[in-house]
Write a protein that holds these residues in place. Structure first.
Motif, PDB file in Angstrom:
ATOM      1  N   ALA A  82      25.859  53.182  -4.042  1.00  0.00           N
ATOM      2  CA  ALA A  82      27.044  54.022  -4.226  1.00  0.00           C
ATOM      3  C   ALA A  82      27.706  54.309  -2.878  1.00  0.00           C
ATOM      4  O   ALA A  82      27.055  54.324  -1.837  1.00  0.00           O
ATOM      5  CB  ALA A  82      26.671  55.335  -4.904  1.00  0.00           C
ATOM      6  N   VAL A  83      29.013  54.572  -2.914  1.00  0.00           N
ATOM      7  CA  VAL A  83      29.750  54.954  -1.716  1.00  0.00           C
ATOM      8  C   VAL A  83      29.510  56.438  -1.459  1.00  0.00           C
ATOM      9  O   VAL A  83      29.735  57.279  -2.341  1.00  0.00           O
ATOM     10  CB  VAL A  83      31.255  54.678  -1.887  1.00  0.00           C
ATOM     11  CG1 VAL A  83      32.038  55.162  -0.670  1.00  0.00           C
ATOM     12  CG2 VAL A  83      31.487  53.185  -2.114  1.00  0.00           C
ATOM     13  N   VAL A  84      29.046  56.745  -0.251  1.00  0.00           N
ATOM     14  CA  VAL A  84      28.676  58.122   0.074  1.00  0.00           C
ATOM     15  C   VAL A  84      29.211  58.506   1.447  1.00  0.00           C
ATOM     16  O   VAL A  84      29.626  57.665   2.242  1.00  0.00           O
ATOM     17  CB  VAL A  84      27.139  58.297   0.078  1.00  0.00           C
ATOM     18  CG1 VAL A  84      26.546  57.998  -1.296  1.00  0.00           C
ATOM     19  CG2 VAL A  84      26.490  57.431   1.160  1.00  0.00           C
ATOM     20  N   GLN A  85      29.159  59.789   1.709  1.00  0.00           N
ATOM     21  CA  GLN A  85      29.329  60.338   3.045  1.00  0.00           C
ATOM     22  C   GLN A  85      28.152  61.287   3.282  1.00  0.00           C
ATOM     23  O   GLN A  85      27.941  62.231   2.512  1.00  0.00           O
ATOM     24  CB  GLN A  85      30.657  61.081   3.183  1.00  0.00           C
ATOM     25  CG  GLN A  85      31.865  60.171   3.279  1.00  0.00           C
ATOM     26  CD  GLN A  85      31.867  59.373   4.562  1.00  0.00           C
ATOM     27  OE1 GLN A  85      31.662  59.907   5.642  1.00  0.00           O
ATOM     28  NE2 GLN A  85      32.095  58.070   4.437  1.00  0.00           N
ATOM     29  N   LEU A  86      27.378  60.996   4.330  1.00  0.00           N
ATOM     30  CA  LEU A  86      26.170  61.766   4.635  1.00  0.00           C
ATOM     31  C   LEU A  86      26.309  62.461   5.980  1.00  0.00           C
ATOM     32  O   LEU A  86      27.139  62.094   6.805  1.00  0.00           O
ATOM     33  CB  LEU A  86      24.947  60.847   4.683  1.00  0.00           C
ATOM     34  CG  LEU A  86      24.704  59.927   3.485  1.00  0.00           C
ATOM     35  CD1 LEU A  86      23.466  59.063   3.743  1.00  0.00           C
ATOM     36  CD2 LEU A  86      24.535  60.729   2.202  1.00  0.00           C
ATOM     37  N   ILE A  87      25.465  63.446   6.196  1.00  0.00           N
ATOM     38  CA  ILE A  87      25.365  64.056   7.521  1.00  0.00           C
ATOM     39  C   ILE A  87      24.405  63.228   8.338  1.00  0.00           C
ATOM     40  O   ILE A  87      23.273  62.958   7.933  1.00  0.00           O
ATOM     41  CB  ILE A  87      24.899  65.522   7.428  1.00  0.00           C
ATOM     42  CG1 ILE A  87      26.027  66.373   6.820  1.00  0.00           C
ATOM     43  CG2 ILE A  87      24.514  66.055   8.801  1.00  0.00           C
ATOM     44  CD1 ILE A  87      25.728  67.844   6.763  1.00  0.00           C
ATOM     45  N   GLY A  88      24.869  62.795   9.501  1.00  0.00           N
ATOM     46  CA  GLY A  88      24.110  61.880  10.345  1.00  0.00           C
ATOM     47  C   GLY A  88      22.712  62.369  10.673  1.00  0.00           C
ATOM     48  O   GLY A  88      22.487  63.562  10.917  1.00  0.00           O
ATOM     49  N   GLY A  89      21.756  61.455  10.671  1.00  0.00           N
ATOM     50  CA  GLY A  89      20.387  61.763  11.042  1.00  0.00           C
ATOM     51  C   GLY A  89      19.561  62.422   9.955  1.00  0.00           C
ATOM     52  O   GLY A  89      18.391  62.742  10.179  1.00  0.00           O
ATOM     53  N   THR A  90      20.164  62.629   8.751  1.00  0.00           N
ATOM     54  CA  THR A  90      19.393  63.280   7.684  1.00  0.00           C
ATOM     55  C   THR A  90      18.900  62.298   6.642  1.00  0.00           C
ATOM     56  O   THR A  90      18.115  62.672   5.771  1.00  0.00           O
ATOM     57  CB  THR A  90      20.237  64.355   6.960  1.00  0.00           C
ATOM     58  OG1 THR A  90      21.270  63.721   6.186  1.00  0.00           O
ATOM     59  CG2 THR A  90      20.859  65.319   7.954  1.00  0.00           C
ATOM     60  N   ASN A  93      27.426  64.764   1.721  1.00  0.00           N
ATOM     61  CA  ASN A  93      28.705  65.470   1.608  1.00  0.00           C
ATOM     62  C   ASN A  93      29.480  65.028   0.379  1.00  0.00           C
ATOM     63  O   ASN A  93      30.179  65.828  -0.240  1.00  0.00           O
ATOM     64  CB  ASN A  93      29.564  65.212   2.849  1.00  0.00           C
ATOM     65  CG  ASN A  93      29.078  65.969   4.070  1.00  0.00           C
ATOM     66  OD1 ASN A  93      28.424  66.998   3.952  1.00  0.00           O
ATOM     67  ND2 ASN A  93      29.408  65.466   5.241  1.00  0.00           N
ATOM     68  N   HIS A  94      29.351  63.733   0.044  1.00  0.00           N
ATOM     69  CA  HIS A  94      30.155  63.202  -1.058  1.00  0.00           C
ATOM     70  C   HIS A  94      29.505  61.941  -1.601  1.00  0.00           C
ATOM     71  O   HIS A  94      29.003  61.119  -0.839  1.00  0.00           O
ATOM     72  CB  HIS A  94      31.569  62.876  -0.575  1.00  0.00           C
ATOM     73  CG  HIS A  94      32.460  62.303  -1.634  1.00  0.00           C
ATOM     74  ND1 HIS A  94      32.963  63.055  -2.673  1.00  0.00           N
ATOM     75  CD2 HIS A  94      32.947  61.046  -1.816  1.00  0.00           C
ATOM     76  CE1 HIS A  94      33.718  62.284  -3.445  1.00  0.00           C
ATOM     77  NE2 HIS A  94      33.717  61.069  -2.943  1.00  0.00           N
TER      78      HIS A  94
END
Length: 271
Positions: A14-22, A33-34
């Protein structure tokens, strides 16, 4: 001049937006995030229609190959591909339609030591012009950077490259001479400011300025962007030499700080 560069980050297809390093494969520490309901092909087609070349597709962990292949097929030669790239599979991804392959972790051994010969082998396999090196940067106190590394002839490095989804520091420091060494075998650099990636807390201006002063290869910076004004900020502090990726703040990824249409207009306007 500074351009907006788009992205397609993939997790579990899936297309996502994550917080880096998590990010973790089991999801135990991942902060998302999304997560888009639209497939990767939707974004690839939109970027193609808007002429946003040079964006990156990043596979975060397993189960992303099929989605990545479909996105590349929508726009052959329009997108770069990263995530698990090494000397044995790089050519395959180019054949699948990637404009270039993006590499980080396979340039280091299991102790986090940079191996220039691994970079040279990969460049020989695919050609430097089709190779992007991702230097995922984490800030470190300057008194903690005295581990011997390839860039010791520079003073007081503030960033160290991280591998394994930005969670492990290596011995490669981000300094002008280290960038020179890497650029010898790469056509472009992608630099993630991992400490602010996905947090929408503002770009790392010091890092952007260093990259702009260096200017030895095309560079895309990613991390912390929160509004369209950050494009002006990066253009100013890099002297127009660094491009910017905006992810979590974009409205097409559920963000409220930056309009995708405004970013497209930025690239089209006369400057």
């Amino acid at each position: 001049m500074t351009r907006f560069r788009p992205c397609i980050d993939l997790a579990d297809g899936a297309v996502v937006q994550l917080i880096g390093g998590t990010y973790a494969d089991d999801g135990s520490t991942t902060i998302t995030n999304h997560r888009s309901e639209r497939p990767a092909t939707y974004f690839a087609e939109r970027y193609r229609e808007d002429g946003l070349s040079g964006g990156h597709v990043i596979k975060l962990g397993p189960e992303n190959d099929a989605s990545a292949r479909r996105a590349l097929a929508v726009w052959p030669g329009g997108l770069q591909l990263g995530g698990g790239v090494n000397v044995t599979n790089a050519a395959m991804w180019l054949e699948a339609g990637a404009a270039a392959v993006i590499v980080t972790s396979s340039l280091f051994d299991d102790r986090g030591r940079f191996h220039p010969q691994a970079l040279a082998r990969l460049a020989a396999e695919v050609g430097p012009d089709r190779l992007v090196v991702d230097l995922s940067a984490r800030r470190v106190p300057t008194d903690d950077t005295d581990t011997p590394g390839p860039a010791d002839r520079d003073e007081a490095p503030r960033w160290v490259v991280a591998m394994d989804r930005w969670q492990r520091l290596t011995n490669l420091k981000i300094t002008p001479s280290a960038l020179d060494d890497v650029a010898e075998h790469a056509g472009e650099l992608l630099v993630h400011a991992a400490d602010v990636e996905g947090r929408q807390e503002g770009v790392d201006i010091e890092l952007v300025s260093l990259l702009g002063e260096w200017g030895g290869r095309p560079v895309t910076y990613a991390g912390g962007a929160r509004s369209i004004e950050d494009l002006d900020l990066v253009a100013e502090h890099s002297k127009g030499r660094v491009d910017l990726t905006i992810g979590s703040a974009l409205d097409i990824f559920g963000g409220t700080g930056a309009s995708y249409d405004e970013c497209v207009a930025w690239n089209r306007r006369e400057r």
